[in-house]
Design an enzyme around this catalytic site. Structure first.
Site, PDB file in Angstrom:
ATOM      1  N   HIS A  40       0.772  -1.610   0.101  1.00 33.51           N
ATOM      2  CA  HIS A  40      -0.078  -0.144   0.020  1.00 33.51           C
ATOM      3  C   HIS A  40       0.934   1.416   0.056  1.00 33.51           C
ATOM      4  O   HIS A  40       1.690   1.342   1.117  1.00 33.51           O
ATOM      5  CB  HIS A  40      -1.094  -0.104   0.859  1.00 33.51           C
ATOM      6  CG  HIS A  40      -1.784   0.940   1.468  1.00 33.51           C
ATOM      7  ND1 HIS A  40      -1.754   1.788   2.546  1.00 33.51           N
ATOM      8  CD2 HIS A  40      -2.697   1.356   0.833  1.00 33.51           C
ATOM      9  CE1 HIS A  40      -2.856   2.567   2.339  1.00 33.51           C
ATOM     10  NE2 HIS A  40      -3.406   2.658   1.348  1.00 33.51           N
ATOM     11  N   ARG A  41       0.601   2.074  -1.396  1.00 34.53           N
ATOM     12  CA  ARG A  41       1.437   3.474  -1.123  1.00 34.53           C
ATOM     13  C   ARG A  41       3.180   2.980  -0.925  1.00 34.53           C
ATOM     14  O   ARG A  41       4.205   3.133  -0.854  1.00 34.53           O
ATOM     15  CB  ARG A  41       0.927   4.484  -0.188  1.00 34.53           C
ATOM     16  CG  ARG A  41      -0.386   5.010   0.033  1.00 34.53           C
ATOM     17  CD  ARG A  41      -0.455   5.159   1.190  1.00 34.53           C
ATOM     18  NE  ARG A  41      -2.121   6.060   1.531  1.00 34.53           N
ATOM     19  CZ  ARG A  41      -2.106   6.962   2.507  1.00 34.53           C
ATOM     20  NH1 ARG A  41      -1.884   7.296   3.526  1.00 34.53           N
ATOM     21  NH2 ARG A  41      -3.719   6.293   3.138  1.00 34.53           N
ATOM     22  N   GLU A  67       0.379  -0.901  -4.340  1.00 31.83           N
ATOM     23  CA  GLU A  67      -0.815   0.438  -4.432  1.00 31.83           C
ATOM     24  C   GLU A  67      -0.387   1.998  -4.319  1.00 31.83           C
ATOM     25  O   GLU A  67       1.389   2.700  -3.934  1.00 31.83           O
ATOM     26  CB  GLU A  67      -1.889  -0.190  -3.833  1.00 31.83           C
ATOM     27  CG  GLU A  67      -2.603   1.050  -4.314  1.00 31.83           C
ATOM     28  CD  GLU A  67      -2.502   2.061  -3.060  1.00 31.83           C
ATOM     29  OE1 GLU A  67      -4.618   2.637  -3.057  1.00 31.83           O
ATOM     30  OE2 GLU A  67      -2.345   2.845  -2.735  1.00 31.83           O
ATOM     31  N   ASP A  69      -1.153   6.486  -5.652  1.00 33.37           N
ATOM     32  CA  ASP A  69      -2.261   7.319  -5.492  1.00 33.37           C
ATOM     33  C   ASP A  69      -1.537   7.938  -6.712  1.00 33.37           C
ATOM     34  O   ASP A  69      -0.454   9.134  -6.563  1.00 33.37           O
ATOM     35  CB  ASP A  69      -2.479   8.006  -4.401  1.00 33.37           C
ATOM     36  CG  ASP A  69      -3.091   6.963  -3.040  1.00 33.37           C
ATOM     37  OD1 ASP A  69      -4.033   6.494  -3.240  1.00 33.37           O
ATOM     38  OD2 ASP A  69      -2.256   6.486  -2.992  1.00 33.37           O
ATOM     39  N   HIS A  82      -0.760  10.698  -1.969  1.00 29.80           N
ATOM     40  CA  HIS A  82      -1.878  10.525  -1.132  1.00 29.80           C
ATOM     41  C   HIS A  82      -3.144  11.813  -0.651  1.00 29.80           C
ATOM     42  O   HIS A  82      -4.575  11.731  -1.886  1.00 29.80           O
ATOM     43  CB  HIS A  82      -1.778   9.518  -0.855  1.00 29.80           C
ATOM     44  CG  HIS A  82      -3.247   9.084   0.579  1.00 29.80           C
ATOM     45  ND1 HIS A  82      -3.910  10.137   1.349  1.00 29.80           N
ATOM     46  CD2 HIS A  82      -3.818   8.411  -0.161  1.00 29.80           C
ATOM     47  CE1 HIS A  82      -4.757   9.438   1.771  1.00 29.80           C
ATOM     48  NE2 HIS A  82      -5.037   8.007   0.958  1.00 29.80           N
ATOM     49  N   GLU A 150      -4.253   3.912  -8.402  1.00 28.93           N
ATOM     50  CA  GLU A 150      -6.430   4.944  -7.490  1.00 28.93           C
ATOM     51  C   GLU A 150      -5.623   6.267  -8.104  1.00 28.93           C
ATOM     52  O   GLU A 150      -4.926   6.775  -7.737  1.00 28.93           O
ATOM     53  CB  GLU A 150      -5.545   5.353  -6.196  1.00 28.93           C
ATOM     54  CG  GLU A 150      -7.058   5.766  -5.837  1.00 28.93           C
ATOM     55  CD  GLU A 150      -6.800   5.139  -4.439  1.00 28.93           C
ATOM     56  OE1 GLU A 150      -6.415   4.576  -3.479  1.00 28.93           O
ATOM     57  OE2 GLU A 150      -8.450   6.137  -4.226  1.00 28.93           O
ATOM     58  N   LYS A 152      -6.591   9.181  -7.770  1.00 25.55           N
ATOM     59  CA  LYS A 152      -7.294  10.078  -6.198  1.00 25.55           C
ATOM     60  C   LYS A 152      -8.622  11.235  -6.314  1.00 25.55           C
ATOM     61  O   LYS A 152      -7.633  11.975  -7.643  1.00 25.55           O
ATOM     62  CB  LYS A 152      -5.969  10.164  -5.500  1.00 25.55           C
ATOM     63  CG  LYS A 152      -6.127  10.570  -4.037  1.00 25.55           C
ATOM     64  CD  LYS A 152      -7.230   9.856  -2.777  1.00 25.55           C
ATOM     65  CE  LYS A 152      -6.820   8.621  -2.818  1.00 25.55           C
ATOM     66  NZ  LYS A 152      -7.716   7.926  -1.885  1.00 25.55           N
ATOM     67  N   ASP A 279       0.222  -1.748   4.349  1.00 28.45           N
ATOM     68  CA  ASP A 279       1.531  -1.386   4.668  1.00 28.45           C
ATOM     69  C   ASP A 279       2.647  -1.497   5.092  1.00 28.45           C
ATOM     70  O   ASP A 279       4.196  -1.262   4.915  1.00 28.45           O
ATOM     71  CB  ASP A 279       1.715  -0.545   6.052  1.00 28.45           C
ATOM     72  CG  ASP A 279       0.588   1.051   5.521  1.00 28.45           C
ATOM     73  OD1 ASP A 279      -0.342   0.953   4.938  1.00 28.45           O
ATOM     74  OD2 ASP A 279       0.251   1.932   6.419  1.00 28.45           O
TER      75      ASP A 279
HETATM   76  O1  G3P Z   1      -6.026   0.708  -2.361  1.00 31.37           O
HETATM   77  C1  G3P Z   1      -6.820   0.717  -0.750  1.00 31.37           C
HETATM   78  C2  G3P Z   1      -6.334   1.912  -0.036  1.00 31.37           C
HETATM   79  O2  G3P Z   1      -5.431   2.899  -1.274  1.00 31.37           O
HETATM   80  C3  G3P Z   1      -7.783   2.839  -0.101  1.00 31.37           C
HETATM   81  O3  G3P Z   1      -7.439   4.179   0.578  1.00 31.37           O
HETATM   82  O4  G3P Z   1      -7.274   6.775   2.238  1.00 31.37           O
HETATM   83  O5  G3P Z   1      -5.208   4.491   1.921  1.00 31.37           O
HETATM   84  O6  G3P Z   1      -6.183   5.546  -0.380  1.00 31.37           O
HETATM   85  P1  G3P Z   1      -6.409   4.767   0.972  1.00 31.37           P
HETATM   86 CA    CA Z   2      -4.777   4.324  -2.714  1.00 32.13          CA
END
Ligand code: G3P
Ligand code: CA
Length: 290
Positions: A40-41, A67, A69, A82, A150, A152, A279
């Site tokens: 994640h990120r 992943e 944003d 993000h 993503e 965003k 994470d």
């Molecule tokens: O990929 C899921 C997650 O990233 C969505 O929430 O706020 O971390 O972008 P957020």
């Molecule tokens: Ca995200």
């Protein structure tokens, strides 16, 4: 419309799933494949989120899905970040006092390129930059990784769907092998997911959130995944999502977020999810495989 339910009678099936949910251990016992683990990120527990260092860290841990944003600068460049503002993860307040609230959309790409996006996380990462999407794609490609991208806050950035696809195309990410195995584009905004699907039907897409089951037939026309927060999930919900067929003729998938401990990872794996966004990808992989 491409809506097709796999089950002959979805409502009857949903009823039976709610009455007789599968046990958490059921998936493992029945030999269900392990969920894919998605950093994640980037591996954002260990390196500053959405930086090239976080991609590198995921690669170092042997994680092949990351992943990120994507947002847009004042001069129309796509960058990986993000928050809608630069304040939390860069030194923008120090470099550009008086420009509050320091929105991404109010800064040029040249200004953003000057920011330190690493020091907030730790001195070892001082000087890390906010990557452009192009830089980010090149680093993910260099590691032979796969990307859950993503889009965003798309309402802040009209036309970002087409622009994102253009950068992906320019960087070779819309060829057959990337589209089939290495790329998913997701958003919390269903209109954005639908637009991406309509512009490039071959690209796999995901809708973030936990929509009502009654709305799934409509979403299944343009999304391949439903990606909810882990706290909103149950075995019945995951099984119900799986009964629908997405636009590429396969059951809708579920990737859940943001799971950072082994117990929760085992719990959601027991629900039968297809992916876990975390994470701490090493912790999740050690807990559930994948
Ligand atoms: O990929 C899921 C997650 O990233 C969505 O929430 O706020 O971390 O972008 P957020
Ligand atoms: Ca995200």
């Amino acid at each position: 419309m491409h809506v097709r339910a796999v089950a002959a009678s979805t409502s009857a099936l949903l009823g039976s799933l709610l009455l007789f949910p599968t046990s958490p251990a059921g998936a493992a016992e029945s030999g269900t494949p392990q969920p894919r683990v998605i950093a994640h990120r980037g591996a954002s527990a260990y390196a500053p989120e959405n930086t090239l260092a976080a991609v590198d860290k995921a690669a170092e841990l042997g994680i092949d899905w990351v992943e990120n944003d994507v947002q847009r600068t004042r001069d129309g460049k796509l960058v990986v970040l993000h928050d809608a503002t630069l304040a939390r993860t860069t030194n923008v307040e120090e470099l550009f006092p008086g420009r509050e609230p320091w929105r991404v959309a109010d800064f040029t790409s040249a200004e953003i390129a000057r920011l330190d996006a690493g020091s907030w996380f730790g001195a070892a990462y001082a000087g890390a930059r906010v990557p452009t999407l192009k830089q980010y794609l090149r680093r993910v490609e260099a590691h032979h990784q796969k990307l859950l991208l993503e889009i965003k806050s798309p309402r802040l950035y009209p036309g970002i769907e087409r622009q994102t696809l253009k950068v992906l195309a320019n960087e070779g990410w819309l060829d057959r092998s990337h589209v089939r195995k290495r790329l998913i584009v997701q958003s919390f905004d269903a209109g954005t997911v639908r637009t991406v699907h309509e512009l490039k039907p071959a690209v796999k897409t995901g809708l973030l959130g936990t929509p009502a089951l009654a709305d799934l037939p409509g979403y299944a026309a343009f999304t391949d995944q439903i990606n909810p927060s882990h706290g909103s999930l149950s075995t019945a919900y995951v099984a119900a999502v799986h009964t629908f067929e997405g636009p590429h003729g396969r059951p809708l998938e579920v990737s859940t977020w943001t799971v950072n401990d082994a117990d929760t990872a085992r719990r959601v794996a027991g629900y039968g999810v297809d992916g876990i966004i975390t994470d701490r990808p090493d912790v999740v992989r050690d807990a559930v495989g994948g």
